[in-house]
Design an enzyme around this catalytic site. Structure first.
Site, short mmCIF file in Angstrom:
data_model
loop_
_atom_site.label_atom_id
_atom_site.label_comp_id
_atom_site.label_asym_id
_atom_site.label_seq_id
_atom_site.Cartn_x
_atom_site.Cartn_y
_atom_site.Cartn_z
N VAL A 31 0.81 -1.19 -0.15
CA VAL A 31 0.25 0.14 -0.10
C VAL A 31 0.71 1.26 -0.10
O VAL A 31 0.28 2.17 -0.42
CB VAL A 31 -1.09 0.11 1.12
CG1 VAL A 31 -2.06 -1.11 1.15
CG2 VAL A 31 -0.32 0.10 2.63
N ASN A 78 -7.60 -0.65 5.72
CA ASN A 78 -7.38 -1.52 7.05
C ASN A 78 -5.84 -2.32 7.18
O ASN A 78 -5.49 -2.36 8.28
CB ASN A 78 -8.10 -2.65 6.77
CG ASN A 78 -7.94 -3.86 7.77
OD1 ASN A 78 -8.18 -3.54 8.97
ND2 ASN A 78 -7.06 -4.80 7.37
N ALA A 119 0.56 7.84 16.23
CA ALA A 119 0.62 9.25 15.46
C ALA A 119 0.09 8.93 13.98
O ALA A 119 -0.68 9.63 13.58
CB ALA A 119 2.16 9.81 15.22
N LYS A 134 -2.01 6.62 13.45
CA LYS A 134 -3.61 6.34 13.73
C LYS A 134 -4.26 7.60 13.92
O LYS A 134 -5.79 8.05 13.64
CB LYS A 134 -3.91 5.39 14.78
CG LYS A 134 -3.27 4.03 14.34
CD LYS A 134 -3.97 3.28 13.12
CE LYS A 134 -3.76 2.08 12.79
NZ LYS A 134 -4.49 1.34 12.09
N TYR A 189 2.74 4.40 15.67
CA TYR A 189 1.52 3.77 15.42
C TYR A 189 0.44 4.72 15.93
O TYR A 189 -0.32 5.06 15.27
CB TYR A 189 1.57 2.34 16.26
CG TYR A 189 0.17 1.66 16.19
CD1 TYR A 189 -0.07 0.99 14.86
CD2 TYR A 189 -0.88 1.91 17.19
CE1 TYR A 189 -1.17 0.30 14.70
CE2 TYR A 189 -2.07 1.09 16.98
CZ TYR A 189 -2.21 0.59 15.80
OH TYR A 189 -3.47 -0.31 15.69
N SER A 232 -7.36 3.52 15.26
CA SER A 232 -7.47 2.61 16.68
C SER A 232 -7.76 3.86 17.85
O SER A 232 -7.30 4.96 17.75
CB SER A 232 -5.66 2.23 16.73
OG SER A 232 -5.45 1.84 17.99
N1 LIG Z 1 -5.75 -5.95 16.47
C1 LIG Z 1 -5.99 -5.09 17.22
O1 LIG Z 1 -6.21 -4.88 18.38
C2 LIG Z 1 -6.31 -3.79 16.60
C3 LIG Z 1 -6.49 -2.55 17.39
C4 LIG Z 1 -6.68 -1.47 16.66
C5 LIG Z 1 -6.58 -1.03 15.33
N2 LIG Z 1 -6.21 -2.18 14.74
C6 LIG Z 1 -5.98 -2.14 13.17
O2 LIG Z 1 -6.55 -2.94 12.36
C7 LIG Z 1 -5.98 -3.41 11.03
C8 LIG Z 1 -5.84 -4.70 10.68
O3 LIG Z 1 -4.99 -5.38 11.83
P1 LIG Z 1 -4.95 -6.85 12.42
O4 LIG Z 1 -5.06 -6.64 13.88
O5 LIG Z 1 -5.86 -7.61 11.66
O6 LIG Z 1 -3.46 -6.96 12.12
P2 LIG Z 1 -2.90 -8.28 10.88
O7 LIG Z 1 -1.53 -8.12 11.11
O8 LIG Z 1 -3.53 -9.65 11.08
O9 LIG Z 1 -3.49 -7.77 9.66
C9 LIG Z 1 -2.78 -6.56 8.94
C10 LIG Z 1 -2.70 -7.06 7.48
O10 LIG Z 1 -2.13 -5.93 6.94
C11 LIG Z 1 -1.15 -6.43 5.86
N3 LIG Z 1 -0.13 -5.31 5.58
C12 LIG Z 1 0.75 -4.79 6.40
N4 LIG Z 1 1.47 -3.85 5.78
C13 LIG Z 1 0.95 -3.93 4.62
C14 LIG Z 1 1.67 -3.14 3.38
N5 LIG Z 1 2.48 -2.37 3.20
N6 LIG Z 1 0.90 -3.37 1.93
C15 LIG Z 1 -0.26 -4.28 2.04
N7 LIG Z 1 -0.76 -4.85 3.05
C16 LIG Z 1 -0.06 -4.64 4.14
C17 LIG Z 1 -0.70 -7.60 6.58
O11 LIG Z 1 0.04 -8.44 5.51
C18 LIG Z 1 -1.82 -8.05 7.27
O12 LIG Z 1 -2.57 -9.03 6.19
C19 LIG Z 1 -4.52 -2.47 11.25
O13 LIG Z 1 -4.55 -1.19 10.50
C20 LIG Z 1 -4.52 -2.22 12.72
O14 LIG Z 1 -3.79 -1.30 13.11
C21 LIG Z 1 -6.05 -3.74 15.16
#
Ligand SMILES: NC(=O)c1ccc[n+]([C@@H]2O[C@H](COP(=O)([O-])OP(=O)(O)OC[C@H]3O[C@@H](n4cnc5c(N)ncnc54)[C@H](O)[C@@H]3O)[C@@H](O)[C@H]2O)c1
Length: 255
Positions: free
Chosen positions: A66, A92, A169, A171, A167, A145
């Protein structure tokens, strides 16, 4: 048609090969959408699996970074050509360096900023100009987040579950960008909202010790619980909702 259904809608979801992104793609598919799955890897496998579960709809994988603006523009153009439109965009994809300000390297800082905030910007730019503006409609949902609202979990010195400054900053930046886009394009029929999750079970949080005792609902969330909120904001059921940050966090943040 029921306003919460997504029949005949085309949605692109980033970071959707696993975790919250895959749950979002599945929730949109359950409501009738065709979905483009974007991820560094595993996007085609995820798309094939969704095609089996929802044979009436179309699922395509786009394996790209991305942070690569040219690849993003090309993928969005290809998706629109194949499906006729991009009605829904869900940003996402995300990374989280769990290191403090004293330890974080320039590369770690840049990776989180460029992936979380830069990737969101790249996809919004590619989807809005010209596709959503041309269509006169579109719904964007950015995953932020509660770290972008409250600076993340408090740490007692242990690394624990605390995410780093890049992270938080990035978000917080997503939250500001969401409101900017909502104001800029509302008159053109484009809505932009954000879901701000609290701690959710996924690869990102695996092995981390989360203290959820500050939450009214004292547990981790599931990817499906985040996905339900995204599906609502993406749909016409939220037609009068834009510029909002919907916290799905078990009641960690209340205001
Ligand atoms: N899990 C939590 O507690 C939580 C809390 C708040 C926010 N979030 C946010 O939710 C979103 C999803 O997180 P998750 O928990 O499912 O984690 P995850 O690590 O399981 O999924 C993240 C996905 O993003 C992909 N990704 C990362 N860098 C990339 C790039 N440069 N190009 C394309 N794809 C890329 C990864 O390959 C992965 O499939 C994230 O933005 C995360 O910050 C998660």
């Amino acid at each position: 048609m029921e306003p919460n259904l997504l029949t005949n809608k085309s949605a692109l979801v980033t970071g959707a090969a696993q975790g919250i992104g895959l749950a979002i793609a599945t929730a949109l598919a359950k409501r009738g959408a065709s979905v483009g799955i974007v991820d560094l890897q595993g996007a085609e496998v995820a798309a094939a699996s969704l095609s089996q579960q929802f044979p009436e709809q179309t699922f395509t994988g786009y394996e790209l970074d991305v942070r690569d603006a040219e690849a993003v523009t090309a993928a969005v153009a290809s998706f629109v050509e194949a499906s006729g439109a991009i009605d829904i965009l869900v940003n996402n994809a995300g990374t989280a360096a769990r290191v403090g300000i004293d330890e974080i390297t320039a590369e770690q800082w840049q990776r989180d900023l460029d992936t979380n905030l830069g990737g969101t910007f790249n996809f919004i730019k590619a989807a809005v100009h010209p596709h959503m503006l041309h269509a006169g409609t579109g719904s964007i949902v950015n995953i932020s987040s509660i770290s972008g609202i409250n600076g993340g979990a408090v740490s007692d010195g242990e690394a624990g579950a605390r995410s780093g400054p890049a992270y938080a900053a990035s978000k917080g930046g997503i939250i500001a960008l969401t409101k900017w886009v909502a104001k800029e394009y509302g008159r053109q029929g484009i809505r932009c909202n954000s879901v701000a999750p609290g701690p959710v079970e996924s690869a990102l949080t695996a092995g981390q010790a989360y203290d959820t005792s500050n939450q009214a609902l004292d547990r981790m969330g599931t990817p499906a619980e985040i996905a339900e909120a995204v599906a609502y904001l993406a749909s016409d059921g939220a037609a009068f909702t834009t510029g909002q940050i919907l916290r799905i966090d078990g009641g960690a943040v209340m205001s």
